[in-house]
Design an enzyme around this catalytic site. Structure first.
Site, PDB file in Angstrom:
ATOM      1  N   ARG A   6       0.842  -1.207   0.000  1.00 10.29           N
ATOM      2  CA  ARG A   6       0.000   0.000   0.000  1.00 10.29           C
ATOM      3  C   ARG A   6       0.874   1.252   0.000  1.00 10.29           C
ATOM      4  O   ARG A   6       0.519   2.278  -0.591  1.00 10.29           O
ATOM      5  CB  ARG A   6      -0.969   0.007   1.180  1.00 10.29           C
ATOM      6  CG  ARG A   6      -0.284  -0.024   2.531  1.00 10.29           C
ATOM      7  CD  ARG A   6      -1.281   0.050   3.678  1.00 10.29           C
ATOM      8  NE  ARG A   6      -0.640  -0.292   4.931  1.00 10.29           N
ATOM      9  CZ  ARG A   6      -0.873   0.324   6.085  1.00 10.29           C
ATOM     10  NH1 ARG A   6      -1.730   1.316   6.155  1.00 10.29           N
ATOM     11  NH2 ARG A   6      -0.261  -0.051   7.182  1.00 10.29           N
ATOM     12  N   GLU A  54     -18.560   4.561  -0.978  1.00 10.09           N
ATOM     13  CA  GLU A  54     -17.755   3.886  -2.000  1.00 10.09           C
ATOM     14  C   GLU A  54     -18.500   3.717  -3.325  1.00 10.09           C
ATOM     15  O   GLU A  54     -17.894   3.785  -4.395  1.00 10.09           O
ATOM     16  CB  GLU A  54     -17.282   2.527  -1.491  1.00 10.09           C
ATOM     17  CG  GLU A  54     -16.330   2.600  -0.293  1.00 10.09           C
ATOM     18  CD  GLU A  54     -17.027   2.843   1.055  1.00 10.09           C
ATOM     19  OE1 GLU A  54     -18.280   2.803   1.096  1.00 10.09           O
ATOM     20  OE2 GLU A  54     -16.335   3.061   2.054  1.00 10.09           O
ATOM     21  N   ASP A 113      -7.946  -5.640  13.013  1.00 13.01           N
ATOM     22  CA  ASP A 113      -9.303  -5.173  12.686  1.00 13.01           C
ATOM     23  C   ASP A 113     -10.310  -6.318  12.564  1.00 13.01           C
ATOM     24  O   ASP A 113     -11.514  -6.110  12.691  1.00 13.01           O
ATOM     25  CB  ASP A 113      -9.306  -4.354  11.399  1.00 13.01           C
ATOM     26  CG  ASP A 113      -8.917  -2.896  11.662  1.00 13.01           C
ATOM     27  OD1 ASP A 113      -8.751  -2.530  12.846  1.00 13.01           O
ATOM     28  OD2 ASP A 113      -8.790  -2.131  10.693  1.00 13.01           O
ATOM     29  N   ARG A 163      -1.568  -4.581   3.845  1.00 12.50           N
ATOM     30  CA  ARG A 163      -1.273  -3.649   4.940  1.00 12.50           C
ATOM     31  C   ARG A 163       0.101  -3.916   5.550  1.00 12.50           C
ATOM     32  O   ARG A 163       0.789  -3.007   5.990  1.00 12.50           O
ATOM     33  CB  ARG A 163      -2.339  -3.798   6.023  1.00 12.50           C
ATOM     34  CG  ARG A 163      -2.057  -2.999   7.282  1.00 12.50           C
ATOM     35  CD  ARG A 163      -3.221  -3.086   8.261  1.00 12.50           C
ATOM     36  NE  ARG A 163      -2.927  -2.269   9.428  1.00 12.50           N
ATOM     37  CZ  ARG A 163      -2.433  -2.749  10.572  1.00 12.50           C
ATOM     38  NH1 ARG A 163      -2.197  -4.038  10.689  1.00 12.50           N
ATOM     39  NH2 ARG A 163      -2.180  -1.947  11.582  1.00 12.50           N
TER      40      ARG A 163
END
Lengths: 310, 281
Positions: A6, A54, A113, A163
């Site tokens: 990313r 989105e 998460d 990530r």
């Protein structure tokens, strides 16, 4: 160098802003996380924050593209491929507009998460849409080049980024070509075909296997669609057993794509390593990768078991 | 607008209506009701208002039109054919295998179609993108999009409205075809998105209420007033009659997605042709 793909995404976009005046980057309130913030700092006038919406973001991207813009629309894989699936299908892919989906935080390595943010279905979703190209780079060098190649390509591209920081495995002289698989290591007993983050771990698994007298060939399939059929067929003929490794549900992703090629061209025993049709959960990324068998040891074990049935 | 222009637009709208009736009859399917309710505005935009050229359909400075309520494709197709974007004979092939005219607008296959639409709520977002591009590059063009009133039940419409308001897309005209009906009944019976004017105003729009979408002078007054707004996007909420111009289709929910049969087509064609003959006198 070690950095998350990313980060490479944001850095490549910032570089591209100097070359293309009609390059727009859109985000849905995640610029700090998707790293489009790097582009925003370099070129604020072409950055559009669409907010947490989105579906509209993809439509705006499509509208910009009809006017001649090259557009990168970014969010987490879950909310890009997942939430905005139908906008991507109908507003982008059906008219084959020049929109790239920059999907970050793909896979189990999202970590803490947890399940709602660990997208394990995006490749399957995107693969089923006509006109879509899917690229899942494995390191910084490949990711930087993939973003630039996507910008050059006229049409929809789904770019899958992670990530978690990953070690470089390619050299500076590496040349990325959409649709062209990369032979990273030759071998004779088994071929590991991997995509994205697990490519590095697959190479490590091959090293572990070597110590046990097993010769593993390793192929990096960064482009899942259109897939490099030749390198898959060649590998199957050479080693027999194929093992696919991906940070995605084993249904619909790389494993499925490879099995389609094998069963049509050169029926070969296949073992799919990935997430076994289940949701993820919270935890540090590395621990989760180990738990789901996507570390070098886990991959090695699966291969040894698969070789017993070869 | 002078008398001559008014007469021309009235006749043009009826010619477009003929195409809607004949093409949906030939296709044995399609959406005549919601096509007929926007016919007068389509005639006004394509034959009077918009800066467009059928011979240069992809001119980067042209005004854009997005049919967000893509199911009204027969209305758009008949308008484009009458305007000269393609041969009028294409209308008879609507929805048939290998036809240029798909069930819903396909920008890749049909000259003059600025955006592929059909899945409700998506066209208005694309229109926002076009308007944003125009602002970013200081273009003078305007972007027109027609939404169904039932379409306003889609969440994406409000995502787009939020975007347009926040980005101050003053070159955007969102036209809501307020005929009060959707497939399963009236808006009030199904899941009313009312009050539409207050909602658009709350999202930062300049709201103009057009109380008769079939009166060219009123249509012109609404769109002229929209041009005076320089800071906000404009929403034109227009009161229309579903099925307008074919007496037995007017205000009938049942004509949302049903084609006329041979007898009904003949009655409708005669009705419109009689009107055209009278207008020509």
């Amino acid at each position: 160098m070690k950095r998350a793909t990313r980060e490479s995404y944001g850095a490549a976009l910032a570089e591209l802003s100097k070359e293309n005046d009609k390059l727009f980057v859109l985000d849905a309130d995640l610029a700090e996380a998707t790293k489009t913030i790097t582009f925003k700092k370099a070129c604020p006038e072409r950055f559009i924050d669409c907010g947490i919406a989105e579906g509209n973001m993809i439509g705006v991207a499509a509208g910009l593209a009809t006017c001649g813009a090259t557009v990168f629309a970014s969010s987490f894989a879950m909310f890009a491929a997942g939430r905005a699936f139908e906008q991507i299908r109908n507003s982008v892919c059906y008219p084959k507009l020049n929109v790239k989906i920059g999907a970050t935080h793909a896979g189990i390595s999202v970590g803490e998460d947890g399940a709602t943010h660990q997208c394990l279905e995006d490749i399957a979703l995107m693969r089923s849409i006509p006109n879509m190209v899917i690229v899942n780079p494995c390191d910084d060098i490949e990711a930087m080049q993939a973003v630039k190649a996507a910008a050059e390509y006229k049409g929809p591209v789904y770019l899958r980024f992670g990530r978690l920081a990953v070690e470089d495995l390619n050299n500076e002289d590496y040349e990325f070509t959409i649709g062209k698989g990369v032979l990273l290591r030759d071998g004779t007993d088994v071929t590991i075909i991997a995509t994205g983050l697990p490519v590095g771990r697959s190479l490590k698994a091959a090293e572990l296997l070597e110590k046990e007298g097993i010769s593993a060939r390793v192929v990096n399939i960064h482009t899942i669609k259109p897939i490099d059929r030749e390198i898959i067929i060649e590998s199957a003929k050479k080693t027999g057993l194929i093992v696919t490794v991906e940070e995605h549900n084993i249904i619909g992703g790389l494993g499925s794509a490879v099995s389609e090629v094998l069963s049509e061209e050169v029926p070969t025993k296949l073992c799919r390593v990935g997430i076994n049709d289940t949701f993820g959960y919270s935890g540090p990324a590395e621990e989760l990768l180990t738990r789901f068998g996507l570390d070098a040891e886990g991959i090695k074990t699966k291969i040894i078991n698969a070789l017993k049935t070869k | 607008m002078n008398e001559k222009e008014l007469k021309f637009l009235t006749a043009t709208a009826d010619k477009i209506r003929l195409g809607i009736v004949k093409s949906t009859y030939a296709a044995k399917s399609g959406h005549p009701g919601g096509s007929l309710s926007i016919t007068d505005v389509l005639a006004y935009l394509y034959f009077y208002k918009m800066n467009i050229d059928p011979n240069n359909a992809s001119d980067e400075n042209r005004d854009r039109f997005v049919l967000s309520k893509g199911h009204a494709a027969p209305g758009l197709y008949s308008t484009l054919a009458n305007r000269g974007y393609f041969d009028i004979s294409e209308l008879e092939k609507l929805r048939k295998v290998d036809a240029m005219l798909q069930g819903h607008p396909d920008m890749k296959g049909t000259p003059g179609v600025d955006m592929s639409t059909g899945s409700l709520g998506q066209g208005v977002s694309a229109a926002c993108g076009m308007a944003y591009f125009g602002k970013a590059f200081n273009k003078d063009y305007k972007v027109y999009t027609i939404l169904g009133d039932g379409e306003c039940e889609e969440g994406q419409v409000w995502e787009a409205a939020m975007f347009a308001g926040q980005k101050k897309l003053s070159n955007l005209r969102v036209i809501v075809d307020h005929n009060g009906m959707q497939i399963d009944g009236t808006l009030a019976e199904v899941n009313s998105p009312e009050p539409l004017d207050e909602k658009f105003a709350a999202f930062g729009f300049n709201v103009i209420k057009l109380d008769d979408a079939h009166d060219f002078n009123k249509i012109d007054a609404a769109f002229t007033a929209a041009d005076e707004e320089t800071n906000r996007p404009t929403a034109i909420i227009m009161e229309s009659i579903k099925g307008k111009g074919v007496s037995f289709m007017e205000n009938q929910v049942s004509w949302h997605g049903k084609a006329p049969n041979e007898e009904q087509c003949a009655i409708a064609v005669k009705e419109i042709e009689d009107r055209l003959a009278k207008e020509a006198e």
